[in-house]
Structure formats: structure tokens, C-alpha cells
Design a protein around this motif. Structure first.
Motif, PDB file in Angstrom:
ATOM      1  N   UNK A  85      45.338  50.000  36.559  1.00  0.00           N
ATOM      2  CA  UNK A  85      44.956  50.485  37.634  1.00  0.00           C
ATOM      3  C   UNK A  85      43.740  51.570  37.449  1.00  0.00           C
ATOM      4  N   UNK A  86      42.977  51.957  38.416  1.00  0.00           N
ATOM      5  CA  UNK A  86      43.097  51.498  39.841  1.00  0.00           C
ATOM      6  C   UNK A  86      42.258  50.309  39.829  1.00  0.00           C
ATOM      7  N   UNK A  87      43.267  49.586  40.705  1.00  0.00           N
ATOM      8  CA  UNK A  87      42.449  48.020  41.006  1.00  0.00           C
ATOM      9  C   UNK A  87      43.049  47.477  42.284  1.00  0.00           C
ATOM     10  N   UNK A  88      42.595  46.557  43.019  1.00  0.00           N
ATOM     11  CA  UNK A  88      42.817  45.904  43.992  1.00  0.00           C
ATOM     12  C   UNK A  88      42.736  44.487  43.994  1.00  0.00           C
ATOM     13  N   UNK A  89      44.039  43.865  44.352  1.00  0.00           N
ATOM     14  CA  UNK A  89      43.930  42.398  44.393  1.00  0.00           C
ATOM     15  C   UNK A  89      44.062  41.997  45.794  1.00  0.00           C
ATOM     16  N   UNK A  90      43.218  41.005  46.023  1.00  0.00           N
ATOM     17  CA  UNK A  90      42.633  40.958  47.603  1.00  0.00           C
ATOM     18  C   UNK A  90      43.534  39.823  48.075  1.00  0.00           C
ATOM     19  N   UNK A  91      43.494  39.852  49.270  1.00  0.00           N
ATOM     20  CA  UNK A  91      44.334  39.153  50.315  1.00  0.00           C
ATOM     21  C   UNK A  91      44.415  37.712  49.998  1.00  0.00           C
ATOM     22  N   UNK A  92      45.735  37.189  49.781  1.00  0.00           N
ATOM     23  CA  UNK A  92      45.704  35.770  49.393  1.00  0.00           C
ATOM     24  C   UNK A  92      45.108  35.140  48.149  1.00  0.00           C
ATOM     25  N   UNK A  93      44.849  36.227  47.184  1.00  0.00           N
ATOM     26  CA  UNK A  93      44.133  35.872  45.992  1.00  0.00           C
ATOM     27  C   UNK A  93      45.378  35.480  45.035  1.00  0.00           C
ATOM     28  N   UNK A  94      45.107  34.691  43.728  1.00  0.00           N
ATOM     29  CA  UNK A  94      45.886  34.340  42.735  1.00  0.00           C
ATOM     30  C   UNK A  94      45.493  35.106  41.342  1.00  0.00           C
ATOM     31  N   UNK A  95      46.538  35.461  40.721  1.00  0.00           N
ATOM     32  CA  UNK A  95      45.997  36.118  39.353  1.00  0.00           C
ATOM     33  C   UNK A  95      46.607  35.138  38.511  1.00  0.00           C
ATOM     34  N   UNK A  96      46.085  34.546  37.595  1.00  0.00           N
ATOM     35  CA  UNK A  96      46.689  33.471  36.619  1.00  0.00           C
ATOM     36  C   UNK A  96      47.619  34.205  35.526  1.00  0.00           C
ATOM     37  N   UNK A  97      48.719  33.690  35.235  1.00  0.00           N
ATOM     38  CA  UNK A  97      49.586  33.999  34.317  1.00  0.00           C
ATOM     39  C   UNK A  97      49.176  34.648  33.029  1.00  0.00           C
ATOM     40  N   UNK A  98      49.439  35.497  32.439  1.00  0.00           N
ATOM     41  CA  UNK A  98      49.026  36.072  31.019  1.00  0.00           C
ATOM     42  C   UNK A  98      47.697  36.773  31.369  1.00  0.00           C
ATOM     43  N   UNK A  99      47.176  37.014  32.630  1.00  0.00           N
ATOM     44  CA  UNK A  99      46.136  37.661  32.910  1.00  0.00           C
ATOM     45  C   UNK A  99      46.079  39.346  32.608  1.00  0.00           C
TER      46      UNK A  99
END
Length: 461
Positions: A411-425
Motif C-alpha cells: 500500500x497504497x495500491x489499487x487492484x482494479x475491478x475484475x483483475x487477477x493477481x498471480x500467486x506469489x506476486x
């Protein structure tokens, strides 16, 4: 209607408690016992409540605040001397004055009301709250005449053999005609072995003036318990616990094991809630209908919505929505808002975070200082990295996002709608809507290297 007042005696240090904490501040089901007394006596509608304080007066004032007036008894010279400290505030007022000790947390508003009604109906100048004691040893006995009128109160050490057989005892709670009380106190002497001014002497003074003195016999002796040591404190806790639990059960709550369930006095529980053993529900918590609490859950100042389950978990100062599953072994810390149909699984910690409807944090994650939308899936081992050693920062996860396992969101950070964050990122920049973000080192395989490493380690042996 007769005006009513109350004097709460709360000046004693309570040496038998063997504690640095002022006696009347020792809690019974999470609330100082003097606060229980104040709340119950105020519930019958009083013009004024005066609390007599002494040792530890500032701490008592901090707890009770503006709910009472205070007078200071600088020297503890007996109960009569304590009541005299309230004279300047009450002496010219007409009406009924209750005198009660601050270490009697079990007396109910119903008893205070019945005591006052009896006092006023009989036209008494003084009325003693009495009880039948299973073992009256140590109590002052109430001695009546052949017409069943109160004659006097005799202390244990002064009682003759016949008087020692009397099981009606003085509980230390009284109603007085206010003007008659302060007039009689002028005649109280400290000519006794303790050198103190006893409030009980007022009874004999009034009787000698042919004033009407009566007694109201309370049917439940347990209610009159005075707490002077840790043993009595435990008895008070047990009695109040069972009283509160019984009230909830009669109102439609299922408590599987009342002896091992602790519900504080201000808690609201709706019908058809089920509470399993080992649970503690405190503060101003509200548990909505059909919720299931426990086993072994602790809830403090929380609202738990309809049909939700909080199993083997801790929740504090938060709001949990409808049809939410929490636990086992989850920790909901202050200022969390959990939306409807969410899931907070085992070993998940939520702090100052808002989770939308249908969002799942199933296991082994920390979500702090975050705003999480609806239908978000947060994988195992996810951390919102909110603290840089000095300041806290917000993580925003928008609706329908998917956070892979073992992700760090810096943070501060925004993860957008419907997005994917890959495991281990490890995410340090905003992720756009409908994007896949991969933030991890590229994998490199060195074939045959494992055998070389094992041989090297063997050579070192």
C-alpha cells in the motif's frame, strides 16, 4: 408523586480485596460493580444521585462521569459519616432517599422500586432492606417486636443467644425520609469500639422518637451480596451470569451451557440465536436472529448479522453482516466491516478494513487498512502491506478481483475491478481493470545441479 434521591457509598478502599484497584471498580461481567449499582438505581427515575467517594476518587469519577454527582469523604469514619457528606446537596429536599453500598452489584431496579413503594406506602421514616440468610453469621440481625415491627438492628458481636438465632439480616440498603435522615444524623455518636459514625444508629434514634421504621424483606438473598473479597467477587460474577443467561433463554435464545457462557449486561440478543460453550459476548454487542456463536468465541462491541456464524474466533468493535462465516480461529480487529455472505476463514486477521458482499478470505491472510469490494477472492497467505514503520496506507481491491495465494499488496495500491493477481506476486503499482498482474522473479532451472549440491554437502561432513 414523591421525589426520590439516592446516595451510593463508594469511599471504602477495600483492603480485603488485596488489590491496587479501588474496590468498587472491580468488574462483574465486564462492568465495575459500582456502575451496576448506579445503573439499576437510576432506572427507577430519580431526581439526584450522589456518590460518596474517597480512596481512588478520580478513577471512580472517570468511570461514572456525568451520571452522578460526587462528594468526597476524606476520612473513612463510618457509614453515617459518609452519608453526612451528601448533606449540602440534599438537606433541604423533601422526598425519599435510598442509601446503598457501591459493592452490591446484584440488586435490581425492581428491588429498588419495591423498596421505595413499601417505604412510601407505609409512611415510614426509615425502611431497611432485609433478607433471610441461610447462614446469618457476621450480619446485623433485624429484631422485631411482638407486633412484627422493627425494633432495632443488633450486630453479631453484640447479639445475645436468642438474637443470634434470628436469620433476618440487615443488607445495608435503606430508604429514608430525606429530611428525617439528616436530622437524625445530627444525633449519631462515634462512642463505640471502632470510633465511627454508624448509619444503623439512625434506626434506633428514629425509634426513640416514635417514628415509623419498617423493613422490606427481599425474597432473593443472593441479590444482596456485598463484595468484600475475591471469593465474593466470583460469587457475584456467577450469580449475575446465570441471571442474564436465564433472561436471554426465556427470550428465545439457545445457550447450550449456561455455566460456561458469559454475556454482559448491555448485550442485545435476538430470538433463535444459538450460543455454544466457552463464548464471551460483551460491551454493546448485538447478535441478530439465527446467528450461531461459538464454541469458544469472544465478541466485544460488535454487531453480528442474521444467520451468521462466528466459530472459535475473536471479534472486537466491528460489524459483521448477514450469512457470514467467521472462523475457526479468525481475528476481527476494531473498525472492520464485513459484508453479507462473506467468508473469513481460519487464521485470517482483519483490521480496519471493509469487505464487500460475497468476498472470501478463506485462510492464513492479513487484511488491514483496506477497502475490498464485492465478490473478491483473496487467496491463502495474502498480506496487505499497510505499514512502513511510521504511517499506515490504504489498499483498495475493487469488485470481482482475484488475488492469488501468497501475494503481497504494498500500500497504497489499487487492484482494479475484475483483475487477477498471480500467486506469489508482490504488487507495488496499481493494477488496471481486467488485467493480469504478475510480479515475481523469473524461474530458472539448472538441470543436474541438485546432485552436485548434495555431493558438496556430503564432502563437508
Amino acid at each position: 408523586m414523591t421525589k426520590r434521591y439516592a446516595i451510593i457509598l463508594a469511599a471504602g478502599q477495600g483492603t480485603r480485596m488485596k488489590s491496587k484497584l479501588y474496590k468498587v471498580l472491580h468488574p462483574v461481567l465486564g462492568k465495575p460493580m459500582v456502575q451496576h449499582v448506579l445503573e439499576q438505581v437510576k432506572a427507577i427515575g430519580l431526581e439526584d444521585v450522589i456518590t460518596v467517594v474517597g480512596f481512588g476518587s478520580d478513577k471512580v469519577k472517570d468511570h461514572l462521569g456525568n451520571n452522578t454527582k460526587f462528594v468526597l469523604q476524606e476520612e473513612q469514619l463510618g457509614t453515617g459519616h459518609a452519608v453526612i457528606q451528601a448533606e449540602e446537596l440534599l438537606k433541604d429536599k423533601k422526598g425519599t432517599t435510598i442509601v446503598v453500598c457501591g459493592d452490591t452489584p446484584l440488586i435490581t431496579k425492581e428491588t429498588f422500586e419495591q423498596l421505595c413503594e413499601h417505604h412510601e406506602k407505609t409512611g415510614s421514616k426509615a425502611t431497611i432492606l432485609t433478607a433471610k440468610a441461610p447462614n446469618p453469621f457476621g450480619y446485623g440481625r433485624v429484631i422485631r417486636n411482638e407486633r412484627n415491627e422493627v425494633k432495632r438492628i443488633v450486630e453479631q458481636k453484640d447479639a445475645n443467644p436468642d438474637e443470634l438465632l434470628v436469620d433476618e439480616i440487615n443488607t445495608g440498603t435503606y430508604c429514608f425520609d430525606n429530611e428525617a435522615l439528616f436530622e437524625a444524623l445530627k444525633s449519631v455518636s462515634n462512642d463505640n469500639s471502632q470510633g465511627e459514625y454508624y448509619l444503623t444508629d439512625v434506626i434506633e434514634i428514629m425509634k426513640n422518637k416514635s417514628e415509623m421504621v419498617s423493613a422490606y424483606l427481599i425474597p432473593n438473598f443472593d441479590e444482596t451480596l456485598g463484595v468484600n473479597d475475591r471469593v465474593a467477587l466470583a460469587q457475584a460474577e456467577k450469580t449475575m451470569k446465570l441471571r442474564i443467561n436465564e433472561q436471554h433463554m426465556r427470550n428465545g435464545v439457545t445457550i447450550m451451557d449456561p455455566d460456561n457462557t458469559y454475556i454482559h449486561s448491555d448485550v442485545v440478543i435476538e430470538p433463535d440465536v444459538v450460543i455454544y460453550p466457552g463464548s464471551i459476548i460483551g460491551g454493546n454487542s448485538i447478535i441478530r436472529s439465527n446467528a450461531i456463536i461459538g464454541p469458544n468465541s469472544e465478541i466485544q462491541n460488535c454487531e453480528v448479522g442474521e444467520d451468521s456464524v462466528v466459530k472459535q474466533s475473536v471479534a472486537t468493535d466491528s460489524k459483521i453482516g448477514k450469512r457470514v462465516n467467521v472462523g475457526p480461529f479468525a481475528h476481527i480487529r476494531p473498525d472492520a466491516i464485513i459484508g453479507d455472505e462473506a467468508k473469513i476463514g481460519n487464521f485470517v486477521e482483519i483490521k480496519k478494513a471493509e469487505l464487500g458482499n460475497g468476498t472470501k478470505v478463506s485462510h492464513l491472510s492479513y487484511i488491514g487498512d483496506a477497502k475490498v469490494g464485492s465478490n473478491v477472492n483473496i487467496g491463502c497467505g495474502t498480506i496487505t502491506v499497510n505499514y512502513d514503520g511510521k504511517n499506515k496506507y490504504l489498499t483498495t481491491i475493487e469488485d470481482d478481483a482475484f488475488i492469488g495465494c501468497n501475494s503481497n499488496l504494498i500500500a497504497p495500491v489499487t487492484i482494479g475491478k475484475g483483475s487477477y493477481v498471480a500467486a506469489g506476486s508482490t504488487i507495488t503499482k496499481d493494477v488496471p481493470t481486467d488485467a493480469l498482474s504478475v510480479a515475481r522473479a523469473r524461474q530458472s532451472n539448472k538441470e543436474g545441479y541438485a546432485s552436485k549440491l548434495k555431493n558438496r554437502l556430503k564432502d563437508k561432513e
